[in-house]
Design an enzyme around this catalytic site. Structure first.
Site, short mmCIF file in Angstrom:
data_model
loop_
_atom_site.label_atom_id
_atom_site.label_comp_id
_atom_site.label_asym_id
_atom_site.label_seq_id
_atom_site.Cartn_x
_atom_site.Cartn_y
_atom_site.Cartn_z
N HIS A 157 15.38 1.97 11.06
CA HIS A 157 14.48 1.48 10.00
C HIS A 157 14.67 0.00 9.75
O HIS A 157 14.28 -0.51 8.71
CB HIS A 157 14.76 2.23 8.69
CG HIS A 157 14.78 3.71 8.83
ND1 HIS A 157 13.71 4.40 9.31
CD2 HIS A 157 15.75 4.63 8.55
CE1 HIS A 157 14.02 5.71 9.33
NE2 HIS A 157 15.25 5.86 8.88
N HIS B 236 10.58 8.69 9.83
CA HIS B 236 11.44 9.27 10.86
C HIS B 236 10.64 9.89 11.99
O HIS B 236 11.12 10.77 12.69
CB HIS B 236 12.35 10.34 10.26
CG HIS B 236 13.27 9.83 9.22
ND1 HIS B 236 12.90 9.70 7.90
CD2 HIS B 236 14.54 9.37 9.29
CE1 HIS B 236 13.91 9.20 7.22
NE2 HIS B 236 14.91 8.99 8.03
#
Ligand SMILES: Nc1ncnc2c1ncn2[C@@H]1O[C@H](COP(=O)(O)OP(=O)(O)O)[C@@H](O)[C@H]1O
Ligand SMILES: Nc1ncnc2c1ncn2[C@@H]1O[C@H](COP(=O)(O)OP(=O)(O)O)[C@@H](O)[C@H]1O
Ligand SMILES: [Mg+2]
Ligand SMILES: [Mg+2]
Ligand SMILES: [Mg+2]
Ligand SMILES: [Mg+2]
Lengths: 208, 326, 326, 208
Positions: free
Chosen positions: B54, B214
């Site tokens: 991320h 995700h």
């Protein structure tokens, strides 16, 4: 022989590690469909570490095997499955009494599953690893009640877990990442339930 | 899949080595990223963490005015309790430590375990759950934590820097989360280094609406439309959940593989939507901040500002990923 | 091709509208991006520009300590003289204007035409040509201007901000270019909005070595290898052309579609290479700064620093794309 | 009729605009192979503006057509081809004398090409638009020398341009973006030469 010794427990994790390594990509693909595509990698990494830890400080007792495996899974896996599987084995280790009979194993395993349900706030039918482990635990308890031998008891538990994993397919997930998908989670096997079935399959092969 | 990596197994470690080499302001020890100068006595410590993939979240937000430590897990896998325990102990300056946790089962469990195990440090925690794509009901794990994490880290970080006590920092962090909402749309799936192929297949004609960070598939698939219409879908979802009014902090965030130019195109539409609702873009961020590996797509995160939050947002920050005022 | 755009024809205008909405520090007029506050009397004005699709370059570098105006052309198409003339006149604070021009035939011709046509403003110009992948010979258009453009804009910008005269700003700008080298590698082609399909086809097994920033194919195709080996190829090319020594400013730049995590993996290798040559990473940048739409890949740009250049690099800058010190 | 009037020149650009619009994607694809995939878009945008400008302020003389077209291309295209094509027509307009005979056209066109070569520092064989325009100019000059009629002269120029464009295929580029590719530029037609051939083809169709 009615009691399970330390070697049995070590063999259990060795076989589980082998099966998870073998099925790593399948588990990851199941996770890709309704999660984040890491379950196979996560568990493979964790079980590799479990085996390494067991080799580095060889356990003297079944309890030590479980405690070591549980702690390693918690310390090395991360994600949801690390703490959850870790808690199953840690709690099982806490509950286990020597010498390990089938009844003792069953009771301790049930405590592990209860710890899992509590930690994950998950119940049967939520489409999680609980859906494989809880039926397996019930199968063990029934086997004890019916006076079945260890080998057959473990085989029944493995079957129950495999069926439980299959039974997650039509369910809509209510816990974990898959729950974000709402109805789109329907039609896929839960990866944690699938790996739990591997744990129980491993148990069946190491039965004395 | 082509990725700039050495091996799938080493990617997190290799990237952290790169961060350490690039940013002398950071120290990396046992897969935890710290401010090089260590804890400041009397300041509340801020620890966050989560799966890697991320970037710049979270490690890129370690520094003055934001986090004291970040715990990066494996790709998309929350960190383990050991990392969090190490971080929590190391950053405590005697005023306690706030855990900023994105609401994912794995993150929640590992941070909880760590908080229980850490001794001699007062720990509070805030759960970030801003993603309106997920129903917040008994039938889900609750809303995901996504873009608002950056807002919480920035604003709580500024407050901690000012010397506010733990309870106050935790309260304001929670307030930022409550006043923030996000919605994300994917044009392509990401590919994790280990899986080596896209997490989901998305034809040229379709997008995924309501994705997280995700690579999970979204709530539904829809036809690809213009930036205006996609921005409209995201904004309607946010506005439907939290009516927009007053001064807004608006982030148009890229998912990692979307170029800045396209994010500006989206931002223009988002700004027009906001104006249409009679609200005002008071502060903004456009860029790749809370990403999902190489995914193409964007998310919008909006926070309802008030004067206090605006002041904290504007306060100086000096991290690899966010910097102003010094 | 899926892109966050409304139409291929409007993408530059739409993105500029988004920039204007996101950055109150900018004013956009007739497709030129200015500092909102206008020219400062006595300060040398800095104007750059080029095709769009390289964001944040150039418009994202307009602001204190860097550019006074940027002229974005259509995608990969240099701006027209009118834009450059407008910008040059508007930013002149009486001390003259420096044109920072990347060495492409189109950019050179349009800036030259503008410089000839603009009246009453003293204009100097610096040509950036840092790309070692191109042979600098009679048989080419000369080396391309790529990553070093950012270095030139930053350092010349700092010097102009200090009040240096035009000749001095131009001289140092040229010096930065002379001390800088770049090399780029593509994992995928970019896709222009108008063409709608990749500019070149690159199989899963191959990379393009020595690419520029316009989706041109590189000097040669080679098998995809590890980040370590790719970084080695780029660094050998740079080091072979300009032996590395002393303090270096090192940028590992993403081509637009490459996530930050992978750039850090590359940076770790670049830093190791630098160390191996006995040189030192003194300053660094890791991120998507000089991009090529959605292309995946990276480039490395290295500048041999001295104390004066380091001081100017460190000087405050406040732009959408680069900010520190204020 | 031996002289070319304003309408002829307007028709030239209208036909060129039509051909470039028709072949826009081909030109862009040629540019994708050895450049940056924008030549078709660039020129289409530019010629659309040229036609618009000619419609908005209708020119009274051939010179005005060329001056307007040249200025519009410079002001609206950008890239390499904008200033280069713009200079060709601007310079040609400067050199043109009324009434426009074939000889006058040829001489002015040659001045346009010379301006292009000077601005682009390009010579025949560098694999640029020069490779189509210079042979076209030479064909015009030969036609004048040989006393050929306008229609045939323009057709010969178009043929020469088309052949010149084709002849760029085996060349290695020495100017423009394609030069960055070194030997890899060999085997592809230069996009600017291809569009120049379209300009000359347009001329052939509007011949009086
Ligand atoms: N709350 C929960 N209770 C029980 N099991 C859960 C819960 N949440 C997730 N799981 C199990 O964990 C599995 C996912 O594990 P993994 O992919 O390793 O972690 P993550 O979801 O963090 O990526 C799911 O398939 C499910 O079986
Ligand atoms: N120096 C030059 N002299 C003459 N023609 C050139 C030169 N450089 C480029 N060209 C021509 O311009 C064409 C490219 O135009 P275009 O694609 O519109 O611009 P750009 O190269 O800036 O993207 C080339 O195919 C070539 O014919
Ligand atoms: Mg998972
Ligand atoms: Mg995960
Ligand atoms: Mg171009
Ligand atoms: Mg081109």
């Amino acid at each position: 022989m009615d009691t399970l010794d330390t070697a049995c427990f070590v063999a259990w994790f060795e076989e589980a590690a082998r099966l998870v390594r073998r099925d790593r990509d399948r588990l990851t693909e199941l996770d890709a469909a309704i999660g984040d595509a890491d379950h196979g990698t996560n568990l493979d990494r964790g079980l590799t570490e479990v085996i390494k830890a067991l080799a580095e400080s060889p356990p003297d007792t079944p309890v030590q095997v479980l405690t070591s495996a549980g702690a390693t899974l918690i310390r090395r896996v991360g994600g949801a499955s690390g703490p959850l599987y870790g808690s199953v084995f840690r709690q099982m280790g806490k509950a286990l009494r020597a010498p390990v009979t089938l009844a003792g194993f069953s009771a301790a395993f049930e405590e592990g599953v209860v710890a899992l349900e509590r930690l994950g706030k998950a119940a049967l039918g939520d489409k999680t690893m609980v859906d494989a482990l809880a039926p397996a635990s019930r199968a063990l308890a029934l086997a004890v009640r019916d006076g079945v031998g260890v080998r057959e008891a473990f085989e029944q538990a493995a079957r129950a877990a495999a069926e439980g994993a299959q039974a997650t397919i039509p369910l809509q997930a209510r816990k974990g990442r898959a729950s974000y998908l709402g109805e789109r989670s329907i039609g896929h096997e839960d990866p944690g339930a699938a790996s739990a079935a591997l744990f129980m399959a491993a148990l069946a092969t190491v039965a004395v | 899949m082509k990725k700039l990596i050495n091996t799938a197994d080493s990617v997190v470690e290799d990237a952290l080595n790169g961060m350490a080499a690039a940013h002398p302001s950071l120290r990396i020890r046992d897969q935890v990223v710290y401010r090089a100068e260590g804890p400041r006595p009397g300041k509340v410590g801020l620890v966050s963490g989560g799966g890697s993939g991320h970037e710049p979240l979270h490690a890129g937000f370690v520094g003055y005015g934001m986090l004291d430590a970040a715990c990066p897990g494996e790709i998309f896998t929350s960190p383990v309790p050991d990392q969090i325990i190490d971080a929590t102990k190391a950053v405590d300056g005697g005023a306690g430590v706030l855990h900023i946790v994105k609401n994912y089962t794995g993150d929640v469990l590992n941070f909880e375990m760590a908080a229980e195990l850490v001794e001699d440090v007062e720990v509070a925690s805030v759960l970030v759950d801003d993603d309106v794509a997920v129903q917040d009901s008994l039938y889900t794990a609750g809303r995901r934590g996504t873009g608002a994490t950056l807002f919480v880290e920035k604003i709580a970080g500024a407050l901690a820097e000012e010397g506010a006590p733990l309870g106050e920092v935790a309260r304001v962090a929670g307030e930022v989360d409550e006043r923030s909402r996000s919605f994300g749309i994917a044009l392509t799936s990401c590919t994790t280094p280990h899986a080596g192929k896209p997490t989901f297949d998305l034809p040229e004609t379709d997008v995924e609406l309501g994705i997280g960070i995700h690579g999970e598939p979204g709530r539904r698939r829809a036809p690809m439309v213009s930036a205006r219409e996609l921005a409209g879908i995201a904004m309607e979802a946010i506005h439907g959940d939290m009516p927009l009014h007053g001064d807004l902090l608006v982030m148009v965030n890229g998912m990692g593989g979307t170029p800045l130019m396209e994010l500006y195109v989206v931002f223009a539409e988002v700004a027009a939507f906001v104006k249409g609702k009679g609200a005002r873009v008071s502060r903004s961020l456009v860029g790749n901040y809370v990403t999902s590996l190489d995914m193409q797509g964007f998310s919008v995160t909006i926070c309802l500002l008030d004067d206090a939050l605006t002041r904290l947002w504007d306060a100086p920050v000096e991290t690899p990923g966010l910097r102003w005022g010094r």
